[in-house]
Design an enzyme around this catalytic site. Structure first.
Site, PDB file in Angstrom:
ATOM      1  N   ASP A  97      99.180 -25.464  24.423  1.00  0.00           N
ATOM      2  CA  ASP A  97      98.464 -26.035  23.276  1.00  0.00           C
ATOM      3  C   ASP A  97      98.301 -27.525  23.550  1.00  0.00           C
ATOM      4  O   ASP A  97      99.294 -28.258  23.602  1.00  0.00           O
ATOM      5  CB  ASP A  97      99.281 -25.783  21.993  1.00  0.00           C
ATOM      6  CG  ASP A  97      98.554 -26.250  20.731  1.00  0.00           C
ATOM      7  OD1 ASP A  97      97.431 -26.778  20.838  1.00  0.00           O
ATOM      8  OD2 ASP A  97      99.137 -26.072  19.639  1.00  0.00           O
ATOM      9  N   ASP A 136      92.259 -29.538  21.548  1.00  0.00           N
ATOM     10  CA  ASP A 136      93.093 -28.727  20.645  1.00  0.00           C
ATOM     11  C   ASP A 136      92.276 -27.583  20.064  1.00  0.00           C
ATOM     12  O   ASP A 136      91.654 -27.747  19.025  1.00  0.00           O
ATOM     13  CB  ASP A 136      93.665 -29.621  19.546  1.00  0.00           C
ATOM     14  CG  ASP A 136      94.605 -28.863  18.628  1.00  0.00           C
ATOM     15  OD1 ASP A 136      95.053 -27.771  19.007  1.00  0.00           O
ATOM     16  OD2 ASP A 136      94.889 -29.377  17.528  1.00  0.00           O
ATOM     17  N   GLU A 156      96.177 -20.663  14.050  1.00  0.00           N
ATOM     18  CA  GLU A 156      97.346 -21.513  14.346  1.00  0.00           C
ATOM     19  C   GLU A 156      97.324 -22.733  13.455  1.00  0.00           C
ATOM     20  O   GLU A 156      98.357 -23.197  12.964  1.00  0.00           O
ATOM     21  CB  GLU A 156      97.342 -21.920  15.833  1.00  0.00           C
ATOM     22  CG  GLU A 156      98.596 -22.679  16.286  1.00  0.00           C
ATOM     23  CD  GLU A 156      98.532 -24.199  16.153  1.00  0.00           C
ATOM     24  OE1 GLU A 156      99.532 -24.862  16.447  1.00  0.00           O
ATOM     25  OE2 GLU A 156      97.479 -24.742  15.741  1.00  0.00           O
ATOM     26  N   GLU A 157      96.126 -23.270  13.256  1.00  0.00           N
ATOM     27  CA  GLU A 157      96.009 -24.526  12.506  1.00  0.00           C
ATOM     28  C   GLU A 157      96.361 -24.360  11.031  1.00  0.00           C
ATOM     29  O   GLU A 157      96.545 -25.342  10.326  1.00  0.00           O
ATOM     30  CB  GLU A 157      94.585 -25.100  12.665  1.00  0.00           C
ATOM     31  CG  GLU A 157      94.210 -25.464  14.109  1.00  0.00           C
ATOM     32  CD  GLU A 157      94.977 -26.666  14.654  1.00  0.00           C
ATOM     33  OE1 GLU A 157      95.854 -27.196  13.948  1.00  0.00           O
ATOM     34  OE2 GLU A 157      94.689 -27.067  15.800  1.00  0.00           O
ATOM     35  N   HIS A 194      92.500 -33.622  15.959  1.00  0.00           N
ATOM     36  CA  HIS A 194      92.011 -33.055  14.688  1.00  0.00           C
ATOM     37  C   HIS A 194      90.805 -33.800  14.121  1.00  0.00           C
ATOM     38  O   HIS A 194      90.592 -33.808  12.902  1.00  0.00           O
ATOM     39  CB  HIS A 194      93.158 -32.985  13.650  1.00  0.00           C
ATOM     40  CG  HIS A 194      94.103 -31.856  13.934  1.00  0.00           C
ATOM     41  ND1 HIS A 194      95.148 -31.516  13.109  1.00  0.00           N
ATOM     42  CD2 HIS A 194      94.155 -30.969  14.962  1.00  0.00           C
ATOM     43  CE1 HIS A 194      95.798 -30.472  13.618  1.00  0.00           C
ATOM     44  NE2 HIS A 194      95.216 -30.135  14.744  1.00  0.00           N
TER      45      HIS A 194
HETATM   46  N1  DTR Z   1     100.250 -27.478  17.241  1.00  0.00           N
HETATM   47  C1  DTR Z   1      99.385 -28.574  17.359  1.00  0.00           C
HETATM   48  C2  DTR Z   1      99.689 -29.862  17.939  1.00  0.00           C
HETATM   49  C3  DTR Z   1     101.080 -30.163  18.325  1.00  0.00           C
HETATM   50  C4  DTR Z   1     101.866 -31.085  17.768  1.00  0.00           C
HETATM   51  N2  DTR Z   1     103.082 -31.107  18.372  1.00  0.00           N
HETATM   52  C5  DTR Z   1     103.082 -30.193  19.320  1.00  0.00           C
HETATM   53  C6  DTR Z   1     104.070 -29.803  20.222  1.00  0.00           C
HETATM   54  C7  DTR Z   1     103.808 -28.808  21.121  1.00  0.00           C
HETATM   55  C8  DTR Z   1     102.581 -28.195  21.136  1.00  0.00           C
HETATM   56  C9  DTR Z   1     101.586 -28.538  20.237  1.00  0.00           C
HETATM   57  C10 DTR Z   1     101.840 -29.547  19.336  1.00  0.00           C
HETATM   58  C11 DTR Z   1      98.057 -28.374  16.763  1.00  0.00           C
HETATM   59  O1  DTR Z   1      97.488 -27.348  17.104  1.00  0.00           O
HETATM   60  O2  DTR Z   1      97.604 -29.192  15.989  1.00  0.00           O
HETATM   61 ZN    ZN Z   2      95.747 -28.695  15.992  1.00  0.00          ZN
HETATM   62 ZN    ZN Z   3      96.862 -26.922  18.844  1.00  0.00          ZN
END
Ligand code: DTR
Ligand code: ZN
Ligand code: ZN
Ligand code: CA
Length: 438
Positions: free
Chosen positions: A200, A137, A171-172, A287
């Site tokens: 992602d 991530d 993004e986070e 994370h």
């Molecule tokens: N955005 C995220 C993790 C995440 C959780 N649900 C989804 C669905 C589709 C893509 C990503 C994600 C992060 O960066 O923590």
């Molecule tokens: Zn994340």
């Molecule tokens: Zn992510």
């Protein structure tokens, strides 16, 4: 039987409808002609993608252990990606914004050429959380998008659409970078987007294969890739709108993407179809500080990167996604008067990877004195029947028509048949030609 099978690009065939039972000699046997097909999507080397991950890992190690917004490891990640793209001939733009008291960066890379009014974009967030290096991530998505862009350059791809690649900051902290990019696009620029593809978390160590179900064409394109390699997929449901595609979707841009799962638990049904461990998170290091280079499924990363390239090549090529190669049978096949068995005209398809598209096109040319007599089916190589025409059109003669068939569950290669049955006595005719386009 004279059978002429030709492979050609989207050429529209003008059918010369012959007079009924014209006494012309059978068409000469034409040698199959291979004409330039749309470029084949590449198999992206996994080693290249993993080399980017190891660079992100080193960058984190040299910068306090993370690549988070506002930290030195983030800017170093941007610099790494930008240098690769600049060397490969992209036009790169660094966009800065401020959030949580620190400067954030988005990196945009345009591939010169294509229709400036039809932009296909792929993107990934490049920031990690502060607790670790963020290799799954979202080093995974960042590396896959980078290597896909570099493959575009290596191939010298000149697609119909204009290709753009993006790496998002913060993004986070709530999709900050992608929101900033979209909000600063003039309305006229937003309207030029054919689609945005988001990546992602695509290398989760206990992976699922999830496809976003936002835009049907994009979703189908990814599903076609996975069905072609025999990997079942599911719709992504672990928090809809939780990544950067939401910023694009919110302003009406068609979006899609891939995901291999975060903290949700893999069910036993999912473990049965995908392997891995039931009752465990898709990513136990989500994370966390253990989201390092060991926190990656090579298989998932490999498949998803190839799927990204497939989507860029396929969706970038043309509007709509097909036509791909065409195959035609121009041999006449007599349709005996009712009562009689159905007759078929075969076409052998080869060299088409994966499944037929959801928009498989079938052009039919049947010469007949009463088309209301006829039932016409497309029969897939495995015997699946798709009805094209069922006695409609009454007393009109001939069927000269194009049909769009959702044949996405059919493997493209094999023998397809146009099957015709006459259901009423008196009127007669023949299959003049038919063509299937993938
Ligand atoms: N955005 C995220 C993790 C995440 C959780 N649900 C989804 C669905 C589709 C893509 C990503 C994600 C992060 O960066 O923590
Ligand atoms: Zn994340
Ligand atoms: Zn992510
Ligand atoms: Ca008849």
């Amino acid at each position: 039987m004279s059978l002429s099978v030709s492979r050609r690009l989207a050429a529209v065939t003008a059918f010369a409808v012959a007079g009924l039972f014209a006494s012309a000699a059978p068409a000469a046997l034409a040698a199959p002609t291979a004409v330039a097909a749309a470029p084949t999507p590449p198999d992206i080397p996994l080693a290249n993608v993993k080399a980017h991950l190891s660079q992100f890992s080193t960058i984190a190690a040299n910068n306090g252990g993370n690549r988070a917004h506002g930290r030195a490891g983030y800017k170093a990640s941007i610099d790494y990606v930008k240098a690769k793209l600049d060397a490969a001939g992209f036009t790169t733009t660094l966009q800065t914004f401020t959030t949580s008291g620190a400067t954030g960066y988005n990196l945009i890379a345009d591939w010169p050429g294509g229709d400036p009014n039809s932009v296909l974009m792929a993107g990934a967030h490049l920031d990690s959380v502060s607790s670790g290096a963020g290799i799954n991530d979202n080093g995974s998505g960042s590396a896959a998008v980078l290597e896909t862009a570099l493959a575009v350059s290596r191939a010298g791809l000149q697609p119909t659409k204009h290709l753009r690649f993006g790496w998002w900051g913060a993004e986070e902290l709530g999709l900050i970078g992608s929101k900033y990019y979209v909000n600063n696009l003039p309305t006229a620029e937003r309207a030029k987007f054919a689609g945005y593809l988001n990546f992602d978390m695509i290398g989760s160590p206990n992976p699922g294969y999830f496809v976003y179900d936002d835009d049907p064409t994009i979703e189908q394109t990814f599903k076609n890739y996975f069905s072609g390699i025999g990997v079942p997929t599911e719709i992504e449901t672990e928090g809809d709108g939780r990544s950067d595609h939401a910023s694009f979707k919110n302003v009406g841009i068609p979006v899609g993407g891939l995901f291999t799962g975060a903290s949700n638990t893999k069910t036993s049904a999912q473990a049965q179809k995908w392997g891995g461990t039931a009752g465990q998170s898709f990513d136990r290091c989500y994370h966390s500080s253990c989201d390092n280079t060991a926190n990656i499924s090579d298989t998932a990363l490999d498949r998803n990167t190839d799927a990204a390239a497939y989507a860029i090549w396929t969706l970038g090529a043309s509007t709509p996604v097909p036509p791909g190669p065409s195959f035609e049978n121009t041999a006449d096949v007599n349709i005996p008067d009712s009562p009689a068995a159905a007759v078929s005209s075969p076409i052998t398809v080869s060299g088409v990877a994966g499944n037929a598209p959801a928009t498989t096109k079938v052009d039919v040319n049947i010469v007949h004195t009463y088309r209301g007599d006829l039932v016409v089916d497309l029969v897939a190589p495995d015997g699946t029947v798709y009805n094209l025409h069922n006695r409609s059109g009454g007393s009109a003669d001939n069927i000269v028509a194009s049909y769009t068939v959702n044949a996405s569950s059919e493997v493209a290669n094999g023998v397809w048949n146009l099957r015709v049955r006459d259901t009423a006595a008196q009127d007669i005719g023949y299959i003049n030609s038919w063509k299937i386009t993938f």
